[in-house]
Design a protein around this motif. Sequence first.
Motif, mmCIF file in Angstrom:
data_model
loop_
_atom_site.group_PDB
_atom_site.id
_atom_site.type_symbol
_atom_site.label_atom_id
_atom_site.label_comp_id
_atom_site.label_asym_id
_atom_site.label_seq_id
_atom_site.Cartn_x
_atom_site.Cartn_y
_atom_site.Cartn_z
ATOM 1 N N GLY A 36 0.784 -1.229 0.000
ATOM 2 C CA GLY A 36 0.000 0.000 0.000
ATOM 3 C C GLY A 36 0.813 1.274 0.000
ATOM 4 N N ALA A 37 0.370 2.231 0.839
ATOM 5 C CA ALA A 37 0.966 3.573 0.822
ATOM 6 C C ALA A 37 2.439 3.543 1.231
ATOM 7 C CB ALA A 37 0.176 4.489 1.757
ATOM 8 N N LEU A 38 2.779 2.677 2.191
ATOM 9 C CA LEU A 38 4.177 2.624 2.634
ATOM 10 C C LEU A 38 5.083 2.185 1.478
ATOM 11 C CD1 LEU A 38 6.287 2.908 4.857
ATOM 12 C CD2 LEU A 38 5.777 0.545 5.564
ATOM 13 N N CYS A 39 4.634 1.196 0.726
ATOM 14 C CA CYS A 39 5.418 0.699 -0.414
ATOM 15 C C CYS A 39 5.613 1.818 -1.449
ATOM 16 C CB CYS A 39 4.705 -0.497 -1.040
ATOM 17 S SG CYS A 39 5.643 -1.224 -2.381
ATOM 18 N N THR A 40 4.533 2.497 -1.770
ATOM 19 C CA THR A 40 4.605 3.580 -2.764
ATOM 20 C C THR A 40 5.546 4.682 -2.278
ATOM 21 O OG1 THR A 40 2.294 3.119 -3.231
ATOM 22 C CG2 THR A 40 3.177 5.165 -4.135
ATOM 23 N N THR A 41 5.414 5.052 -1.007
ATOM 24 C CA THR A 41 6.217 6.162 -0.472
ATOM 25 C C THR A 41 7.703 5.801 -0.440
ATOM 26 O OG1 THR A 41 4.329 6.723 0.911
ATOM 27 C CG2 THR A 41 6.397 7.761 1.486
ATOM 28 N N LEU A 42 8.010 4.586 -0.003
ATOM 29 C CA LEU A 42 9.425 4.190 0.068
ATOM 30 C C LEU A 42 10.039 4.097 -1.332
ATOM 31 C CD1 LEU A 42 9.345 1.411 2.845
ATOM 32 C CD2 LEU A 42 10.224 3.758 3.045
ATOM 33 N N THR A 43 9.264 3.567 -2.272
ATOM 34 C CA THR A 43 9.779 3.441 -3.637
ATOM 35 C C THR A 43 10.062 4.828 -4.221
ATOM 36 O OG1 THR A 43 8.441 1.448 -3.892
ATOM 37 C CG2 THR A 43 9.329 2.400 -5.900
#
Length: 287
Positions: free
Chosen positions: A129-136
């Motif tokens: 989710g959002a954590l994956c998108t933000t870290l990427t």
Amino acid sequence: MSSLPRFFAAYQDAISDALDAMVPATPGRLVADAMRYTLLAPSKRVRAVVVLLAAELCGRADRAMAAACAVEAIHASSLILDDLPCMDDAPLRRGRPTVHTVHGEAVAILAAFGLLNEAYAHLNRHYDGALCTTLTALYADAVGLDGLIAGQAEDVLATDDLLSFDTLERIHRRKTGVLFGAAATAGALSAGGSPEDIAALTAYAKNLGLAFQVVDDLLDVVGTPEETGKAVRHDARKTTFVSFSGVEGARELAQELCRTATQALKPFGARAARLGALADFVAARRL
Ligand code: GRG
């Protein structure tokens, strides 16, 4: 403190084990071998440790290891590219002959792309989710046109010019500082840190990263290959923090940047002792 703080060893071991699993040995696959050759070579693992310590400070470290591995894979990718004949043309890295001197330039370039690709794939496998998108996006921005690539481009293209201090600082904030900053941000994000915590940790790490690079320039002049694992006096033709400020001036600049880094940790009080010890190490490091 010129050697790594004692607590570092346990982090380094855990990171090395996780990196080993991230890019498994696949006998006969030359590019994978070349990726592992750099990724698993002796390294301080400073960026990955910054991820883990930032996460701990924000209250939970159990989700940070994948972000720590990804930043190490990006760093390893950048080292392979930096060492190529068309860039720094370096013979030695991490105490070993550089990848392109062992496997040739084509395999080295593919290994660098392989590691970069694996960094993002790893984030995707371990976060949702959002954590994956933000870290990427965080790591992509750190690598990109305001980060490593921009810093490297300006550095490589400016070799024969006399640079101003501001230009030199901009190059190295991008080449080195940005990835340190992203490491701290990633650790804090993985732990659900508050915006204030994230801002403080990012400020710490960006200054730490620039100090790290100032000392890198210093060690090119006063260090030995046994200490640094790299050829020394390699930057003789370049404008560096040492050619600008002299050995003592560069040392003082690194100390000043480490003090600024440590000040950013004030809101955490004694809980930030390990990051403080890391800054002390960076200011005086010989490796
Ligand atoms: C596409 C990832 C990518 C990069 C393209 C080549 C490039 C742009 C940037 C080069 C960035 C670079 C190599 C900066 C130097 C940073 C530095 C001080 C490296 C040495 O780091 P240490 O001492 O190394 O932490 P170890 O071996 O301990 O990990």
